[in-house]
Design a protein around this motif. Structure first.
Motif, PDB file in Angstrom:
ATOM      1  N   ARG A 114       0.839  -1.206   0.000  1.00 22.25           N
ATOM      2  CA  ARG A 114       0.000   0.000   0.000  1.00 22.25           C
ATOM      3  C   ARG A 114       0.866   1.245   0.000  1.00 22.25           C
ATOM      4  N   ASP A 115       0.339   2.293  -0.627  1.00 19.95           N
ATOM      5  CA  ASP A 115       1.081   3.551  -0.595  1.00 19.95           C
ATOM      6  C   ASP A 115       0.719   4.326   0.666  1.00 19.95           C
ATOM      7  N   LYS A 116       1.346   5.472   0.853  1.00 17.51           N
ATOM      8  CA  LYS A 116       1.192   6.209   2.107  1.00 17.51           C
ATOM      9  C   LYS A 116      -0.140   6.945   2.221  1.00 17.51           C
ATOM     10  N   ASN A 117      -0.916   7.026   1.148  1.00 20.00           N
ATOM     11  CA  ASN A 117      -2.131   7.833   1.152  1.00 20.00           C
ATOM     12  C   ASN A 117      -3.388   7.110   1.630  1.00 20.00           C
ATOM     13  N   GLY A 118      -3.433   5.815   1.557  1.00 19.74           N
ATOM     14  CA  GLY A 118      -4.647   5.081   1.884  1.00 19.74           C
ATOM     15  C   GLY A 118      -4.620   4.460   3.269  1.00 19.74           C
ATOM     16  N   ARG A 119      -5.513   3.487   3.451  1.00 22.40           N
ATOM     17  CA  ARG A 119      -5.538   2.738   4.702  1.00 22.40           C
ATOM     18  C   ARG A 119      -4.344   1.790   4.734  1.00 22.40           C
ATOM     19  N   ASN A 120      -3.852   1.507   5.905  1.00 24.43           N
ATOM     20  CA  ASN A 120      -2.716   0.604   6.093  1.00 24.43           C
ATOM     21  C   ASN A 120      -1.502   1.007   5.249  1.00 24.43           C
ATOM     22  N   LYS A 180       2.016 -18.181   0.688  1.00 26.36           N
ATOM     23  CA  LYS A 180       1.372 -17.817   1.951  1.00 26.36           C
ATOM     24  C   LYS A 180       2.406 -17.750   3.066  1.00 26.36           C
ATOM     25  N   GLU A 181       3.337 -18.694   3.068  1.00 26.31           N
ATOM     26  CA  GLU A 181       4.371 -18.749   4.108  1.00 26.31           C
ATOM     27  C   GLU A 181       5.279 -17.522   4.056  1.00 26.31           C
ATOM     28  N   GLU A 182       5.650 -17.102   2.846  1.00 26.50           N
ATOM     29  CA  GLU A 182       6.478 -15.896   2.700  1.00 26.50           C
ATOM     30  C   GLU A 182       5.731 -14.670   3.229  1.00 26.50           C
ATOM     31  N   PHE A 183       4.447 -14.602   2.930  1.00 24.74           N
ATOM     32  CA  PHE A 183       3.642 -13.479   3.409  1.00 24.74           C
ATOM     33  C   PHE A 183       3.576 -13.447   4.931  1.00 24.74           C
ATOM     34  N   PHE A 184       3.404 -14.618   5.550  1.00 28.03           N
ATOM     35  CA  PHE A 184       3.328 -14.687   7.012  1.00 28.03           C
ATOM     36  C   PHE A 184       4.618 -14.189   7.664  1.00 28.03           C
ATOM     37  N   LYS A 185       5.758 -14.346   6.989  1.00 32.99           N
ATOM     38  CA  LYS A 185       7.040 -13.906   7.528  1.00 32.99           C
ATOM     39  C   LYS A 185       7.315 -12.421   7.275  1.00 32.99           C
ATOM     40  N   THR A 186       6.496 -11.789   6.458  1.00 31.03           N
ATOM     41  CA  THR A 186       6.685 -10.386   6.122  1.00 31.03           C
ATOM     42  C   THR A 186       6.305  -9.519   7.315  1.00 31.03           C
ATOM     43  N   LYS A 187       7.241  -8.679   7.750  1.00 29.93           N
ATOM     44  CA  LYS A 187       7.027  -7.861   8.961  1.00 29.93           C
ATOM     45  C   LYS A 187       5.908  -6.844   8.801  1.00 29.93           C
ATOM     46  N   ASN A 188       5.776  -6.260   7.629  1.00 24.87           N
ATOM     47  CA  ASN A 188       4.768  -5.218   7.453  1.00 24.87           C
ATOM     48  C   ASN A 188       3.536  -5.712   6.685  1.00 24.87           C
ATOM     49  N   ALA A 189       3.131  -6.951   6.977  1.00 22.79           N
ATOM     50  CA  ALA A 189       1.915  -7.511   6.387  1.00 22.79           C
ATOM     51  C   ALA A 189       0.713  -7.117   7.248  1.00 22.79           C
ATOM     52  N   ILE A 190      -0.405  -6.859   6.601  1.00 16.26           N
ATOM     53  CA  ILE A 190      -1.629  -6.499   7.321  1.00 16.26           C
ATOM     54  C   ILE A 190      -2.120  -7.734   8.077  1.00 16.26           C
ATOM     55  N   LEU A 191      -2.289  -7.601   9.376  1.00 20.15           N
ATOM     56  CA  LEU A 191      -2.692  -8.719  10.227  1.00 20.15           C
ATOM     57  C   LEU A 191      -4.012  -9.333   9.771  1.00 20.15           C
ATOM     58  N   ARG A 192      -4.963  -8.498   9.418  1.00 19.87           N
ATOM     59  CA  ARG A 192      -6.280  -8.996   8.976  1.00 19.87           C
ATOM     60  C   ARG A 192      -6.131  -9.939   7.774  1.00 19.87           C
ATOM     61  N   VAL A 193      -5.217  -9.628   6.868  1.00 22.69           N
ATOM     62  CA  VAL A 193      -4.999 -10.475   5.688  1.00 22.69           C
ATOM     63  C   VAL A 193      -4.379 -11.807   6.106  1.00 22.69           C
ATOM     64  N   LYS A 194      -3.462 -11.779   7.068  1.00 22.60           N
ATOM     65  CA  LYS A 194      -2.901 -13.036   7.586  1.00 22.60           C
ATOM     66  C   LYS A 194      -4.014 -13.907   8.161  1.00 22.60           C
ATOM     67  N   ILE A 195      -4.932 -13.282   8.875  1.00 22.73           N
ATOM     68  CA  ILE A 195      -6.057 -14.031   9.454  1.00 22.73           C
ATOM     69  C   ILE A 195      -6.936 -14.605   8.345  1.00 22.73           C
ATOM     70  N   PHE A 196      -7.239 -13.802   7.317  1.00 22.77           N
ATOM     71  CA  PHE A 196      -8.023 -14.314   6.181  1.00 22.77           C
ATOM     72  C   PHE A 196      -7.381 -15.575   5.604  1.00 22.77           C
ATOM     73  N   LEU A 197      -6.070 -15.499   5.386  1.00 22.57           N
ATOM     74  CA  LEU A 197      -5.380 -16.624   4.755  1.00 22.57           C
ATOM     75  C   LEU A 197      -5.379 -17.861   5.670  1.00 22.57           C
ATOM     76  N   LYS A 198      -5.262 -17.655   6.960  1.00 18.51           N
ATOM     77  CA  LYS A 198      -5.304 -18.804   7.902  1.00 18.51           C
ATOM     78  C   LYS A 198      -6.689 -19.441   7.933  1.00 18.51           C
ATOM     79  N   ILE A 199      -7.721 -18.611   7.962  1.00 22.43           N
ATOM     80  CA  ILE A 199      -9.095 -19.115   8.038  1.00 22.43           C
ATOM     81  C   ILE A 199      -9.501 -19.812   6.741  1.00 22.43           C
ATOM     82  N   PHE A 200      -9.182 -19.198   5.627  1.00 24.76           N
ATOM     83  CA  PHE A 200      -9.744 -19.644   4.354  1.00 24.76           C
ATOM     84  C   PHE A 200      -8.949 -20.705   3.637  1.00 24.76           C
ATOM     85  N   GLU A 201      -7.726 -20.909   4.022  1.00 26.97           N
ATOM     86  CA  GLU A 201      -6.895 -21.873   3.273  1.00 26.97           C
ATOM     87  C   GLU A 201      -7.001 -23.253   3.876  1.00 26.97           C
TER      88      GLU A 201
END
Length: 123
Positions: A20-26, A102-123
Motif C-alpha cells: 500500500r502507498d502512504k495515502n490510503g488505509r494501512n 502464503k508462508e512468505e507473506f506470514f514472515k513479512t514484517k509489514n503484512a496487514i494482520l487482517r490479511v494473515k487471518i483471512f489466509l489462515k481461516i480460508f486456506e
C-alpha cells in the motif's frame, strides 16, 4: 457498506500482494487488492471493479475459485485465478506488487494482520 478483496492466485499457487502507498488505509503494509463496496453494488461487482481500477485486470465470475464471507464485518474475500501476471506498469494503486507464497507473506514484517487471518481461516 463493506469490503471486497481478492486473493489472486497464479497457476503455481502463489498470491499477488500489494504494498500500500502512504495515502490510503494501512500505509506501507502488504495486503490484498480490493476495496469498499459502493451503494447498490454487489460484492462480486465491487471486487471486479477494484481489480480493474487497481491493476487494469478484467475478470469475471468464471475466474472465481472460491468465495468467503465474514458477515459480522461485511467482508467478502474472493479467491480468483490470475490468468497472467500484471506488469509493474499495470499497477495503478499502491507502491509495489509481489507474488509470494502464503508462508512468505506470514514472515513479512509489514503484512496487514487482517490479511494473515483471512489466509489462515480460508486456506
Amino acid at each position: 457498506m463493506g469490503y471486497s478483496g481478492a486473493i489472486l492466485r497464479n497457476k503455481e499457487g502463489k498470491i499477488l500482494f500489494q504494498l500500500r502507498d502512504k495515502n490510503g488505509r494501512n500505509p506501507n503494509k502488504w495486503g490484498i487488492f480490493g476495496g469498499g463496496i459502493k451503494k447498490n453494488e454487489t460484492p462480486e461487482q465491487a471486487v471486479i471493479r477494484e481489480l480493474k481500477e487497481e491493476l487494469g485486470i478484467v475478470t469475471s465470475r468464471s475466474d472465481f475459485i472460491k468465495e468467503h464471507n465474514i458477515p459480522l464485518v461485511n467482508y467478502h474475500i474472493f479467491q480468483i485465478k490470475l490468468r497472467k501476471i500484471p506488469k509493474k506498469s499495470d499497477l495503478r494503486e499502491g507502491k509495489r506488487m509481489k507474488l509470494m507464497t502464503k508462508e512468505e507473506f506470514f514472515k513479512t514484517k509489514n503484512a496487514i494482520l487482517r490479511v494473515k487471518i483471512f489466509l489462515k481461516i480460508f486456506e
